[in-house]
Design a protein around this motif. Structure first.
Motif, PDB file in Angstrom:
ATOM      1  N   ARG A  19       0.828  -1.198   0.000  1.00  0.00           N
ATOM      2  CA  ARG A  19       0.000   0.000   0.000  1.00  0.00           C
ATOM      3  C   ARG A  19       0.866   1.254   0.000  1.00  0.00           C
ATOM      4  O   ARG A  19       1.975   1.269   0.528  1.00  0.00           O
ATOM      5  CB  ARG A  19      -0.915   0.005   1.226  1.00  0.00           C
ATOM      6  CG  ARG A  19      -1.969  -1.083   1.186  1.00  0.00           C
ATOM      7  CD  ARG A  19      -2.779  -1.124   2.455  1.00  0.00           C
ATOM      8  NE  ARG A  19      -3.746  -2.219   2.415  1.00  0.00           N
ATOM      9  CZ  ARG A  19      -4.469  -2.613   3.435  1.00  0.00           C
ATOM     10  NH1 ARG A  19      -4.339  -2.007   4.603  1.00  0.00           N
ATOM     11  NH2 ARG A  19      -5.327  -3.610   3.325  1.00  0.00           N
ATOM     12  N   ASN A  20       0.343   2.295  -0.584  1.00  0.00           N
ATOM     13  CA  ASN A  20       1.013   3.593  -0.603  1.00  0.00           C
ATOM     14  C   ASN A  20       1.006   4.161   0.815  1.00  0.00           C
ATOM     15  O   ASN A  20      -0.060   4.321   1.413  1.00  0.00           O
ATOM     16  CB  ASN A  20       0.262   4.507  -1.568  1.00  0.00           C
ATOM     17  CG  ASN A  20       0.970   5.817  -1.824  1.00  0.00           C
ATOM     18  OD1 ASN A  20       1.565   6.401  -0.925  1.00  0.00           O
ATOM     19  ND2 ASN A  20       0.896   6.302  -3.050  1.00  0.00           N
ATOM     20  N   PRO A  21       2.165   4.485   1.404  1.00  0.00           N
ATOM     21  CA  PRO A  21       2.199   4.952   2.797  1.00  0.00           C
ATOM     22  C   PRO A  21       1.750   6.396   2.989  1.00  0.00           C
ATOM     23  O   PRO A  21       1.603   6.846   4.130  1.00  0.00           O
ATOM     24  CB  PRO A  21       3.671   4.794   3.179  1.00  0.00           C
ATOM     25  CG  PRO A  21       4.403   5.005   1.882  1.00  0.00           C
ATOM     26  CD  PRO A  21       3.522   4.391   0.820  1.00  0.00           C
ATOM     27  N   LEU A  22       1.534   7.136   1.897  1.00  0.00           N
ATOM     28  CA  LEU A  22       1.199   8.556   2.012  1.00  0.00           C
ATOM     29  C   LEU A  22      -0.281   8.728   2.332  1.00  0.00           C
ATOM     30  O   LEU A  22      -1.137   8.259   1.586  1.00  0.00           O
ATOM     31  CB  LEU A  22       1.510   9.291   0.703  1.00  0.00           C
ATOM     32  CG  LEU A  22       2.919   9.081   0.122  1.00  0.00           C
ATOM     33  CD1 LEU A  22       3.068   9.880  -1.179  1.00  0.00           C
ATOM     34  CD2 LEU A  22       3.995   9.480   1.132  1.00  0.00           C
ATOM     35  N   PRO A  23      -0.624   9.387   3.448  1.00  0.00           N
ATOM     36  CA  PRO A  23      -2.040   9.582   3.772  1.00  0.00           C
ATOM     37  C   PRO A  23      -2.765  10.369   2.684  1.00  0.00           C
ATOM     38  O   PRO A  23      -2.220  11.317   2.102  1.00  0.00           O
ATOM     39  CB  PRO A  23      -2.015  10.354   5.096  1.00  0.00           C
ATOM     40  CG  PRO A  23      -0.631  10.909   5.217  1.00  0.00           C
ATOM     41  CD  PRO A  23       0.268   9.986   4.462  1.00  0.00           C
ATOM     42  N   MET A  55     -10.073  10.168   0.036  1.00  0.00           N
ATOM     43  CA  MET A  55     -10.411   8.844   0.551  1.00  0.00           C
ATOM     44  C   MET A  55      -9.848   8.576   1.942  1.00  0.00           C
ATOM     45  O   MET A  55      -9.841   7.431   2.405  1.00  0.00           O
ATOM     46  CB  MET A  55      -9.924   7.775  -0.427  1.00  0.00           C
ATOM     47  CG  MET A  55     -10.736   7.697  -1.703  1.00  0.00           C
ATOM     48  SD  MET A  55     -12.496   7.504  -1.397  1.00  0.00           S
ATOM     49  CE  MET A  55     -12.531   5.918  -0.584  1.00  0.00           C
ATOM     50  N   PHE A  56      -9.355   9.569   2.620  1.00  0.00           N
ATOM     51  CA  PHE A  56      -8.897   9.402   3.991  1.00  0.00           C
ATOM     52  C   PHE A  56     -10.033   8.823   4.840  1.00  0.00           C
ATOM     53  O   PHE A  56     -11.185   9.234   4.695  1.00  0.00           O
ATOM     54  CB  PHE A  56      -8.467  10.771   4.546  1.00  0.00           C
ATOM     55  CG  PHE A  56      -7.788  10.713   5.879  1.00  0.00           C
ATOM     56  CD1 PHE A  56      -6.425  10.519   5.954  1.00  0.00           C
ATOM     57  CD2 PHE A  56      -8.504  10.852   7.063  1.00  0.00           C
ATOM     58  CE1 PHE A  56      -5.787  10.466   7.187  1.00  0.00           C
ATOM     59  CE2 PHE A  56      -7.881  10.794   8.286  1.00  0.00           C
ATOM     60  CZ  PHE A  56      -6.516  10.607   8.353  1.00  0.00           C
ATOM     61  N   PRO A  57      -9.774   7.829   5.698  1.00  0.00           N
ATOM     62  CA  PRO A  57      -8.472   7.355   6.196  1.00  0.00           C
ATOM     63  C   PRO A  57      -7.873   6.167   5.438  1.00  0.00           C
ATOM     64  O   PRO A  57      -6.889   5.583   5.899  1.00  0.00           O
ATOM     65  CB  PRO A  57      -8.820   6.939   7.633  1.00  0.00           C
ATOM     66  CG  PRO A  57     -10.206   6.403   7.525  1.00  0.00           C
ATOM     67  CD  PRO A  57     -10.898   7.292   6.500  1.00  0.00           C
ATOM     68  N   TYR A  58      -8.465   5.774   4.308  1.00  0.00           N
ATOM     69  CA  TYR A  58      -7.876   4.683   3.526  1.00  0.00           C
ATOM     70  C   TYR A  58      -6.493   5.070   2.995  1.00  0.00           C
ATOM     71  O   TYR A  58      -6.237   6.251   2.718  1.00  0.00           O
ATOM     72  CB  TYR A  58      -8.757   4.352   2.328  1.00  0.00           C
ATOM     73  CG  TYR A  58     -10.046   3.643   2.646  1.00  0.00           C
ATOM     74  CD1 TYR A  58     -10.064   2.278   2.931  1.00  0.00           C
ATOM     75  CD2 TYR A  58     -11.266   4.320   2.627  1.00  0.00           C
ATOM     76  CE1 TYR A  58     -11.255   1.615   3.192  1.00  0.00           C
ATOM     77  CE2 TYR A  58     -12.464   3.666   2.889  1.00  0.00           C
ATOM     78  CZ  TYR A  58     -12.453   2.312   3.174  1.00  0.00           C
ATOM     79  OH  TYR A  58     -13.623   1.653   3.425  1.00  0.00           O
ATOM     80  N   LEU A  59      -5.639   4.082   2.808  1.00  0.00           N
ATOM     81  CA  LEU A  59      -4.396   4.257   2.074  1.00  0.00           C
ATOM     82  C   LEU A  59      -4.604   3.782   0.641  1.00  0.00           C
ATOM     83  O   LEU A  59      -5.384   2.870   0.376  1.00  0.00           O
ATOM     84  CB  LEU A  59      -3.265   3.451   2.724  1.00  0.00           C
ATOM     85  CG  LEU A  59      -2.808   3.932   4.103  1.00  0.00           C
ATOM     86  CD1 LEU A  59      -1.779   2.970   4.684  1.00  0.00           C
ATOM     87  CD2 LEU A  59      -2.228   5.342   4.032  1.00  0.00           C
TER      88      LEU A  59
END
Length: 643
Positions: A19-23, A55-59
């Motif tokens: 997964r992309n670590p950037l919030p 789409m926060f809080p999804y990564l």
């Protein structure tokens, strides 16, 4: 005889990747279309309601490649004497295959190659089958995640496949119950959504089926008008059978990608069917709550054909027929506090008479299809199935097949902690055990709930309860997460101050320090503090030069804010091998063109650039080619425009 079995199947596919670590804090989910004046105000108001910025809080999930190998994935098979259905519980519960035994035909676009691509809310999706979309406009945030999956045995003695999950964007629980009665001509699916909140929630649901497209495939629904767009024009009222000089109900008649949301009037049954030259093809029927019915075509242009080959290599063209809660996909409906919504869908072979279904007389085709589908599964039978499903919703699982996400268990714990109501979990249990592969994701948040010191997390949460707990903790990691939560809800001033306070505390983990600089940079850029924002962005990238998503974002934003030289500098400082990644190669070419080095940019494009996570409709490669190679036609592999 009905049979339900669980075993792996083999598909040619790439790894999903990390997964992309950037919030996901950037505001990037704007409404892409303008609603025309001929659209009813009720629909316009629903299109304005419930929009989310991100789409926060999804990564995000954009770590895949296009390197395909044979892989085994879990599958559930439901089979009787008429149909065979294959479901993929580790990939959103996708109904991957629906095979009609009498005709020997696949009713869904089903193929042996699963190619991940950036056509979804979390930047990962794959074409084919029938998927469940919830939350907001777009392919669901759960579409490539495992969902909780179990077998439920009813008092009558038959087995139901149950899938359920906690959807984090809206904070609701949804479940899909699927069963195939002995000798039934249709696969039955009951969907239930539960809103545990004490307030309304904007709700969105569309069941999206990919169907084979042939030169003689026609889509029929009980309406003469639709709300449509071809992705460049406003959403307006149209007649699909007389659209821009052609009958767009024939899939191959649309020159470009287009949407048609059929305006089914009250009192008519809710169905849609896509049938081939024999009159065979998928029929989607539903009880009345699932009002919307839609046709989507990629169109016959270069871009549409390129996208279909990109998504389903070698599998042939396809279109989509869909069913949703609202009349169009531009709307959200207000789901009341503590409400529970449920409906039944049925899928089977329409088996229409081709002479009538393919005639020029639209009214005759609709009347014929309506009569045949009433024979296939009467409306009263669907209502009975809904009543039966409602009685079965609370039955506990007999056998767990797949564990889904750990976020439902965390939400249950959070609500217990704050004394708030929650859903009855008897039928849809969320195992309250952080040892189920979820320690890294949810363990720190359980610890915070239990009064422990917050030492940081690689995952993210949202909500006033969490903000209060983090504020009470007060540590540097808590300050960083608080700033991120403010950023996600577009409190940019609060985010800038919060990131600064977290960095000043000088106690952040190396990863949180990188993300704090990155977050502060994005907030500064969004408030037109360009120079300071770009400097912060470069700092973040240089602190973790091996972070590919961060490098790509930093290069893209540097170019977009008028500093292509910074993009080139960051690329040159990256570890060996990163410059060969498709998006980095493209951004390097774009930056070279931006500093006047067009021949070098052209050389990169001529050598070949492939971006696995290229966005739907993204046409940047073609645009750059036209800029740096003006006398040469754009190669077919670079044509991704919808028009």
């Amino acid at each position: 005889m009905q049979n339900l079995s669980f075993f792996p199947i083999t598909l040619n596919m790439a790894e999903l990747g990390s997964r992309n670590p950037l919030p996901a804090v950037i505001a990037e989910l704007d409404q892409p279309y303008r609603i025309g004046d001929d659209v009813p105000e009720e629909l316009q108001a629903a299109a304005r309601y419930g929009q989310v910025p991100n789409m926060f809080p999804y990564l995000m999930q954009d770590g895949y490649s296009r390197e395909l190998t044979a892989r085994e994935i879990p599958a559930v098979v439901l089979e009787n004497s008429k149909l065979r259905a294959v479901v993929l519980p580790t990939l959103g519960g996708r109904l991957w295959e629906l095979f009609d035994k009498a005709s020997g035909k696949h009713l869904l676009h089903t193929h042996g190659t699963m190619q991940f691509a950036n056509i979804a809310l979390r930047k990962v999706w794959f074409a084919g089958g029938l998927e469940w979309n919830i939350g907001t406009r777009g392919h669901s945030p759960t579409t490539c995640d495992p969902v909780h999956t179990a077998i439920v045995k009813t008092p009558e003695g038959y087995e139901v496949l149950r899938m359920w999950e906690f959807e984090r964007l809206r904070g609701v629980v949804f479940q899909v119950d699927m069963w195939l009665p002995e000798d039934s001509d249709v696969l039955l699916t009951a969907v239930r959504i539960r809103n545990p909140h004490d307030h309304d929630v904007p709700m969105y649901w569309w069941s999206n089926a990919a169907v084979p497209e042939t030169t003689e495939t026609r889509v029929i629904a009980p309406a003469t008008e639709a709300f449509g767009s071809d992705y460049t024009t406003d959403i307006s009222r149209v007649r699909p059978t007389e659209h821009q000089g052609t009958d767009a109900t024939w899939l191959v008649n649309s020159p470009h990608a287009a949407d048609f949301f059929f305006d089914i009037q009250p009192g008519h049954r809710h169905w849609i069917a896509a049938v081939d030259h024999d009159g065979d093809g998928l029929a989607m029927l539903s009880t009345s709550l699932l009002r919307g019915k839609k046709l989507f075509v990629w169109g016959q242009g270069d871009g549409g054909k390129r996208w279909q080959e990109w998504l389903s290599p070698g599998a042939g063209p396809y279109a989509e027929i869909q069913a949703g809660l609202a009349q169009t996909q531009f709307e959200h409906l207000a789901m009341p506090a503590r409400a529970e919504w449920s409906w039944v869908e049925a899928y089977g072979n329409a088996r229409l008479d081709p002479a009538t279904s393919h005639s020029q007389n639209w009214d005759a085709a609709v009347a014929h299809a309506g009569a045949r589908l009433e024979d296939l599964v009467p409306d009263a039978e669907l209502e009975d199935a809904l009543a039966e499903a409602t009685r079965n919703f609370a039955l506990p699982p007999d056998e767990m097949l797949v564990r889904g996400g750990a976020w439902g268990a965390l939400e249950s714990a959070r609500r217990r902690h704050s004394g708030k109501a929650w859903v009855d979990e008897i039928g849809t249990p969320f195992a309250n055990d952080v040892k189920l592969g979820a320690v890294e994701e949810t363990g720190p948040w359980h610890c915070l709930l239990e009064g422990g010191t917050f030492t940081g997390a690689g995952s993210f949460v949202a909500g006033a309860d969490w903000e209060e707990l983090l504020a009470n903790d007060g540590g540097a990691e808590a300050q960083f997460h608080l700033a991120t939560m403010k950023h996600a809800r577009q409190d940019l001033g609060g985010a800038i101050a919060g990131y600064g306070a977290a960095l000043a505390a000088d106690a952040l983990s190396p990863r949180s320090k990188v993300l704090a600089h990155r977050g502060r940079a994005l907030a500064l850029l969004a408030t037109d503090n360009t120079d300071e924002g770009l400097a912060e962005l470069a700092t973040a990238s240089r602190l973790e030069p091996s972070n590919l998503p961060l490098l790509s974002e930093a290069m893209n934003l540097s170019i977009g804010h008028g500093n292509p030289a910074q993009a080139l500098a960051l690329a040159s400082e990256a570890p060996a091998g990163m410059s060969d990644v498709g998006r980095v190669r493209f951004l390097t070419a774009l930056a070279l063109a931006g500093v006047g080095r067009s021949p070098e940019a052209a050389a990169i494009l001529r050598a070949g650039v492939e971006i696995p996570d290229i966005r739907e409709g993204e046409d940047g490669i073609a645009a750059l080619w036209q800029q740096v190679c003006p006398d040469e036609p754009v190669p077919a592999g670079y044509r991704f425009a919808m028009h």
